[in-house]
Design a protein around this motif. Structure first.
Motif, short mmCIF file in Angstrom:
data_model
loop_
_atom_site.label_atom_id
_atom_site.label_comp_id
_atom_site.label_asym_id
_atom_site.label_seq_id
_atom_site.Cartn_x
_atom_site.Cartn_y
_atom_site.Cartn_z
N LEU A 357 0.84 -1.20 0.00
CA LEU A 357 0.00 0.00 0.00
C LEU A 357 0.87 1.25 0.00
N LYS A 358 1.92 1.26 0.83
CA LYS A 358 2.84 2.41 0.87
C LYS A 358 3.53 2.61 -0.48
N GLN A 359 3.77 1.50 -1.19
CA GLN A 359 4.43 1.56 -2.49
C GLN A 359 3.46 1.89 -3.62
N GLY A 360 2.15 2.00 -3.28
CA GLY A 360 1.15 2.30 -4.30
C GLY A 360 0.77 1.11 -5.16
N LEU A 361 1.12 -0.10 -4.72
CA LEU A 361 0.83 -1.32 -5.48
C LEU A 361 -0.44 -1.96 -4.92
N TYR A 362 -1.59 -1.39 -5.29
CA TYR A 362 -2.85 -1.75 -4.65
C TYR A 362 -3.29 -3.19 -4.97
N SER A 363 -3.10 -3.61 -6.19
CA SER A 363 -3.52 -4.98 -6.55
C SER A 363 -2.72 -6.02 -5.77
N GLU A 364 -1.41 -5.79 -5.67
CA GLU A 364 -0.59 -6.72 -4.89
C GLU A 364 -0.97 -6.70 -3.42
N ALA A 365 -1.28 -5.52 -2.91
CA ALA A 365 -1.69 -5.40 -1.51
C ALA A 365 -2.96 -6.22 -1.27
N LYS A 366 -3.92 -6.12 -2.19
CA LYS A 366 -5.17 -6.87 -2.03
C LYS A 366 -4.93 -8.38 -2.06
N LYS A 367 -3.97 -8.81 -2.88
CA LYS A 367 -3.66 -10.24 -2.94
C LYS A 367 -3.18 -10.75 -1.58
N TYR A 368 -2.31 -9.99 -0.92
CA TYR A 368 -1.82 -10.43 0.39
C TYR A 368 -2.92 -10.38 1.46
N VAL A 369 -3.80 -9.39 1.36
CA VAL A 369 -4.94 -9.36 2.28
C VAL A 369 -5.80 -10.60 2.09
N ALA A 370 -6.03 -10.99 0.82
CA ALA A 370 -6.83 -12.19 0.55
C ALA A 370 -6.18 -13.43 1.13
N ASP A 371 -4.86 -13.53 1.02
CA ASP A 371 -4.14 -14.67 1.60
C ASP A 371 -4.32 -14.71 3.12
N ALA A 372 -4.22 -13.54 3.76
CA ALA A 372 -4.42 -13.48 5.21
C ALA A 372 -5.85 -13.84 5.58
N LYS A 373 -6.78 -13.38 4.77
CA LYS A 373 -8.20 -13.66 5.05
C LYS A 373 -8.51 -15.14 4.97
N ASN A 374 -7.89 -15.84 4.02
CA ASN A 374 -8.12 -17.28 3.88
C ASN A 374 -7.66 -18.04 5.12
N ILE A 375 -6.59 -17.57 5.74
CA ILE A 375 -6.08 -18.23 6.94
C ILE A 375 -6.95 -17.92 8.15
N SER A 376 -7.36 -16.66 8.29
CA SER A 376 -8.02 -16.21 9.52
C SER A 376 -9.54 -16.19 9.41
N ARG A 377 -10.10 -16.85 8.39
CA ARG A 377 -11.54 -16.76 8.16
C ARG A 377 -12.36 -17.23 9.35
N GLU A 378 -11.95 -18.34 9.96
CA GLU A 378 -12.73 -18.91 11.06
C GLU A 378 -12.09 -18.70 12.42
N HIS A 379 -10.83 -18.32 12.44
CA HIS A 379 -10.11 -18.17 13.70
C HIS A 379 -9.37 -16.85 13.71
N PHE A 380 -8.65 -16.59 14.76
CA PHE A 380 -7.73 -15.46 14.85
C PHE A 380 -8.44 -14.12 14.61
N ILE A 381 -9.24 -13.72 15.59
CA ILE A 381 -10.05 -12.52 15.44
C ILE A 381 -9.21 -11.28 15.21
N SER A 382 -8.04 -11.19 15.81
CA SER A 382 -7.21 -10.01 15.62
C SER A 382 -6.76 -9.88 14.17
N GLN A 383 -6.44 -11.03 13.52
CA GLN A 383 -6.06 -10.98 12.11
C GLN A 383 -7.26 -10.66 11.23
N ARG A 384 -8.43 -11.21 11.56
CA ARG A 384 -9.64 -10.88 10.78
C ARG A 384 -9.91 -9.39 10.85
N TYR A 385 -9.76 -8.80 12.03
CA TYR A 385 -9.95 -7.36 12.18
C TYR A 385 -8.97 -6.59 11.29
#
Length: 446
Positions: A357-385
């Motif tokens: 995001l700081k580098q202005g690479l929004y598509s790449e940033a969204k990809k990493y958010v999606a990866d994190a979301k897949n892991i924390s979907r059912e657990h890890f409330i702090s990561q989901r937040y």
């Protein structure tokens, strides 16, 4: 399992230590090893224990051979060579004689559990500790039962199950208070400090730690004082007294270096670096983090190495050195992908997303958010937040204010049924998001 041929272990031990004199007394060597161990001279202790094991083996005394090898593994791990000590204990656990007493079997399982805990393999640690408790209950040894209840609390503590951790600690505390075992009680009090600290109850945590320190200063064991000084530093830091924290961290570091323990040296260096980082002294922070990383590479702990690299990345970001920050994060990612640490991996993905995001690479940033979301979907409330808030920041940077507001609202809803302190930050963020779209809800939330 049946005790295997003595020739195998005689060959093994002869590699470890040549026979000096057949006249040496195995019991005397074992006692000498215990004396070295009590004075935190672990390498000397290990030499004595393996020498006594060799002589017991020549005498076909398989039970005392097993005791010696168990103490050898214990001493090697206490000297900082956890993987080597674990291998020795796993071998003795597999090949121990059938007539081995219950307490010896429990001690072996206990130290295997401890080794796995040091290597951050908490499920394996719990498994061996639970086996040890079953054996200890059969032996009716109250001191051993207390010790194991304290030990098993740590893998629960480190994996976030604070209630179960405290339940085991409370039982251990009651046992040691009833038997007058102050030395062992100091370990339980230290563990209770850690549990209350993780819950954010720092004043109560400090009370338990001071009780532990008072006992350990009387004992004078440098290994125990190292741990307690380290925790005193952490306690002062949590209480907002960084100058006192650095004093105790340096006391701890001096002892860790004397004991040549890479695990403790690494953690203390990182903690000192964090204090400098928070004060804005990034040069000193980097110096301590880099020194920690050199020592950390000597260990077999991918999660700790990754944490170290992430600290270096965050300082690089503070210095606007985004290229180096990316390199540190990518190396951390390589380490975490070797470990089973999904919560930590999700957090790293979000850190990388924020960097993109700081580098202005929004598509790449969204990809990493999606990866994190897949892991924390059912657990890890702090990561989901964090997935919601980071995605909200990306949308805001793209000028998509309604989409940003929607993500902040989801983050807010996640904490709607939680305590007031947990809801402060999401409420502030949602108020700002409403303000961006010129909504009167901003004032209400503020």
């Amino acid at each position: 399992m049946r005790f295997i041929a003595t020739t195998f272990f005689l060959g093994l031990l002869s590699i470890l230590l040549p026979i000096n004199s057949a006249a040496q007394n195995a019991d005397s060597l074992f006692s000498s090893g215990h004396a070295f161990y009590e004075n935190a001279q672990y390498e000397q202790a290990a030499n004595k224990f393996r020498a006594s094991g060799q002589l017991y083996l020549q005498q076909k005394d398989s039970v005392n051979w097993a005791w010696s090898l168990y103490r050898y593994g214990d001493a090697v791990m206490s000297a900082g060579n956890v993987r080597e000590g674990l291998d020795a204990l796993l071998s003795i656990d597999e090949h121990k004689p059938q007539q081995a007493p219950i307490d010896l079997k429990a001690y072996i399982k206990n130290y295997i559990g401890w080794a796995y805990r040091q290597l951050e393999q908490y499920d394996n640690s719990k498994k061996y500790y639970l086996h040890a408790i079953e054996l200890a209950d059969m032996s009716d040894d109250s001191v051993l039962i207390g010790r194991l209840n304290n030990n098993i609390s740590y893998p629960y503590l480190y994996s976030g199950d604070y209630e179960r951790a405290f339940t085991y600690q409370k039982k251990a505390k009651e046992i040691y208070e009833s038997t007058g075992e102050d030395y062992r009680l100091s370990f339980v009090l230290n563990g209770m400090f850690l549990t209350f600290r993780e819950l954010g109850l720092h004043v109560q945590a400090n009370k338990y730690l001071r009780q532990s320190l008072a006992i350990r200063e009387k004992v004078g064991n440098p290994n125990l004082l190292d741990v307690t000084y380290h925790n005193m530093a952490a306690s002062f830091n949590a209480l907002g007294q960084p100058d006192s924290a650095i004093i105790y961290y340096r006391k701890s570091l001096e002892l860790s270096r004397m004991l040549q323990n890479p695990y403790d040296i690494t953690q203390t260096l990182i903690n000192i670096g964090q204090l400098y980082e928070r004060s804005g002294d990034y040069d000193n922070a980097l110096a301590y983090y880099n020194e920690a990383l050199e020592t950390n590479y000597q260990t077999d702990r991918p999660v700790s190495i990754a944490n170290n690299l992430m600290r270096l990345a965050e300082v690089a970001i503070q210095n606007n050195d985004l290229g180096n920050a990316e390199s540190f994060y990518q190396e951390a990612l390589n380490w975490l992908e070797q470990a089973k640490a999904p919560q930590k991996l999700a957090g790293l993905y979000l850190n990388i997303a924020e960097l993109k995001l700081k580098q202005g690479l929004y598509s790449e940033a969204k990809k990493y958010v999606a990866d994190a979301k897949n892991i924390s979907r059912e657990h890890f409330i702090s990561q989901r937040y964090r997935t919601y808030t980071v995605l909200a920041e990306i949308h805001k940077a793209e000028g998509k204010l309604d989409e940003s507001l929607g993500q902040y609202r989801r983050a807010y809803d996640l904490f709607s049924n939680r305590g007031i302190s947990s809801k402060i930050e999401p409420t502030m963020n949602l108020a700002r998001a409403y303000h961006m779209v010129h909504s009167d809800s901003a004032l209400i939330l503020a």
